[in-house]
Scaffold this motif. Structure first.
Motif, PDB file in Angstrom:
ATOM      1  N   ASP A 190      -2.724   4.742   2.689  1.00 22.19           N
ATOM      2  CA  ASP A 190      -3.083   4.766   4.102  1.00 22.19           C
ATOM      3  C   ASP A 190      -4.237   5.737   4.362  1.00 22.19           C
ATOM      4  N   THR A 191      -4.217   6.872   3.682  1.00 14.55           N
ATOM      5  CA  THR A 191      -5.265   7.880   3.893  1.00 14.55           C
ATOM      6  C   THR A 191      -6.633   7.373   3.459  1.00 14.55           C
ATOM      7  N   VAL A 192      -6.694   6.735   2.292  1.00 13.24           N
ATOM      8  CA  VAL A 192      -7.969   6.216   1.789  1.00 13.24           C
ATOM      9  C   VAL A 192      -8.483   5.086   2.691  1.00 13.24           C
ATOM     10  N   SER A 193      -7.590   4.187   3.070  1.00 14.77           N
ATOM     11  CA  SER A 193      -8.005   3.067   3.925  1.00 14.77           C
ATOM     12  C   SER A 193      -8.549   3.569   5.258  1.00 14.77           C
TER      13      SER A 193
ATOM     14  N   THR B 288       0.841  -1.184   0.000  1.00 15.42           N
ATOM     15  CA  THR B 288       0.000   0.000   0.000  1.00 15.42           C
ATOM     16  C   THR B 288       0.879   1.238   0.000  1.00 15.42           C
ATOM     17  N   PHE B 289       0.348   2.343  -0.486  1.00 21.68           N
ATOM     18  CA  PHE B 289       1.065   3.608  -0.460  1.00 21.68           C
ATOM     19  C   PHE B 289       0.908   4.252   0.916  1.00 21.68           C
ATOM     20  N   ILE B 290       1.991   4.802   1.436  1.00 28.70           N
ATOM     21  CA  ILE B 290       1.968   5.548   2.690  1.00 28.70           C
ATOM     22  C   ILE B 290       2.137   7.025   2.356  1.00 28.70           C
ATOM     23  N   GLU B 291       1.106   7.816   2.655  1.00 28.73           N
ATOM     24  CA  GLU B 291       1.122   9.253   2.371  1.00 28.73           C
ATOM     25  C   GLU B 291       1.449  10.075   3.622  1.00 28.73           C
ATOM     26  N   LEU B 292       1.106   9.556   4.791  1.00 27.89           N
ATOM     27  CA  LEU B 292       1.261  10.298   6.038  1.00 27.89           C
ATOM     28  C   LEU B 292       2.638  10.048   6.649  1.00 27.89           C
ATOM     29  N   ASN B 293       3.234  11.102   7.156  1.00 29.01           N
ATOM     30  CA  ASN B 293       4.587  11.023   7.682  1.00 29.01           C
ATOM     31  C   ASN B 293       4.581  10.580   9.143  1.00 29.01           C
TER      32      ASN B 293
ATOM     33  N   PHE C 225       4.817  -5.121   1.495  1.00 24.95           N
ATOM     34  CA  PHE C 225       5.628  -3.914   1.302  1.00 24.95           C
ATOM     35  C   PHE C 225       4.779  -2.669   1.503  1.00 24.95           C
ATOM     36  N   VAL C 226       5.460  -1.578   1.761  1.00 26.40           N
ATOM     37  CA  VAL C 226       4.818  -0.266   1.798  1.00 26.40           C
ATOM     38  C   VAL C 226       5.609   0.648   0.869  1.00 26.40           C
ATOM     39  N   ILE C 227       4.888   1.526   0.180  1.00 29.75           N
ATOM     40  CA  ILE C 227       5.534   2.503  -0.691  1.00 29.75           C
ATOM     41  C   ILE C 227       5.489   3.846   0.023  1.00 29.75           C
ATOM     42  N   LEU C 228       6.636   4.301   0.481  1.00 32.20           N
ATOM     43  CA  LEU C 228       6.746   5.580   1.168  1.00 32.20           C
ATOM     44  C   LEU C 228       6.722   6.659   0.097  1.00 32.20           C
TER      45      LEU C 228
END
Length: 253
Positions: free
Chosen positions: A235-238, A17-22, A37-40
Motif C-alpha cells: 500500500d505504501t509503495v502504490s 497486495t501487502f498492507i503496511e499501514l494500520n 486478497f490483502v496481506i496484513l
C-alpha cells in the motif's frame, strides 16, 4: 469453503497486495478496487496482532480475503490472528518440512493440527456458530501460506511441498536467485527455469505457488507461467508512486 480458497484450488490466479499501514480503510479500498486478497503485514508493517480483528472486518466488507503475515512461526500467534477473523495466515522463515508442519499445527484444529479451541471469538461469530460448524468447517476454510526463505528453504522445497494442509508456498525470488548463484537477477534464465520446476512440483502436490512482484506487468508475466498467488507491491509503495507521478507531472509544466 470461501471463494478465495476455491479459486486457488481450481487453479486460478489471484492478485493481492501487502498492507503496511494500520488503517482498516486501506484493505477495504483494495477490495473495492478488485484485489482478491490483502496481506496484513504483521512482520514488517505497522500492524499489531491486536489490530487483526478490525482490519479483517474491513476486508470482509469489500469481499476480499484477509491474510495475516505473522512475524514468527509461533503456533499460539498463528491461532490468535485466525481467531481474530483473518481468512488465512502467512508464515515467514520456513526452511524445512518440520517448520512447515509446525505452522500447519498452529493453523488447523485437531486432527489436522493443534490449534487452540475457542469459538467465542470473531472467527466463530462470537458464539453464534455451533461447535460443529466452527470446528468442523474452519480447517477447510483456513488458508495457509508458507513463506519459503533462505537457501535451506529452497533446497528443502520438495519436502515442504508435501506437508499436508499447505495451500500456497510463497517463494522469495531474491532468495531463489541467491541460491542459484545469481543474486538479485530474478529474471535470469536459471531463476526462470527453477521456478518452472517449482511450479511443476507444486502442481504434483496440489499446492499453489506464490511470488512477490514489483509491477503489474511482472504479475501478468508470472501468471502466464502458472504462478497463482501474486502479491503486487505494498500500500505504501502504490500510494507513493501515485503521488509522485502527480507531483512530477505538475512541476514539469
Amino acid at each position: 469453503m470461501n471463494k478465495f480458497k476455491e479459486k486457488i484450488q481450481n487453479g486460478e490466479a489471484v492478485l493481492g497486495t501487502f498492507i503496511e499501514l494500520n488503517n482498516p480503510a486501506i484493505g477495504q479500498i483494495a477490495g473495492m478496487a478488485g484485489y482478491d486478497f490483502v496481506i496484513l503485514d504483521g512482520e514488517h508493517g505497522e500492524i499489531a496482532v491486536e489490530d487483526a480483528a478490525d482490519l479483517a472486518r474491513a476486508a470482509a466488507l469489500a469481499g476480499t480475503a484477509a491474510i495475516f503475515r505473522v512475524n514468527a512461526n509461533d503456533t499460539t500467534l498463528i491461532g490468535k490472528v485466525l481467531d481474530c477473523g483473518a481468512d488465512g495466515v502467512e508464515i515467514p522463515e520456513i526452511g524445512s518440512a518440520a517448520e512447515a508442519q509446525k505452522a500447519i499445527n498452529g493453523a488447523k484444529f485437531t486432527p489436522e493440527g493443534e490449534r487452540g479451541c475457542n469459538r467465542f471469538v470473531q472467527a466463530g461469530e462470537y458464539g453464534r456458530m455451533t461447535s460443529d460448524q466452527f470446528f468442523g468447517e474452519s480447517n477447510a476454510k483456513t488458508i495457509v501460506v508458507l513463506q519459503v526463505e533462505g537457501q535451506d528453504g529452497v533446497n528443502n522445497l520438495p519436502e515442504i511441498l508435501k506437508v499436508k494442509g499447505t495451500d500456497v508456498v510463497f517463494i522469495g525470488p531474491y532468495d531463489l536467485s541467491a541460491s542459484l548463484g545469481v543474486p538479485g537477477q530474478t529474471e535470469h534464465p536459471k531463476v526462470l527455469e527453477q521456478i518452472d520446476k517449482i511450479l511443476a512440483m507444486g502442481k504434483e502436490q496440489g499446492v499453489a505457488i506464490g511470488l512477490y512482484v514489483d509491477s503489474i506487468e511482472s504479475a501478468i508475466a508470472w501468471k502466464k507461467r502458472g504462478v497463482q498467488y501474486l502479491a503486487l507491491q505494498t500500500d505504501t509503495v502504490s500510494l507513493y508512486q501515485h503521488f509522485k507521478a502527480n507531483t512530477d507531472k505538475f512541476h514539469a509544466e
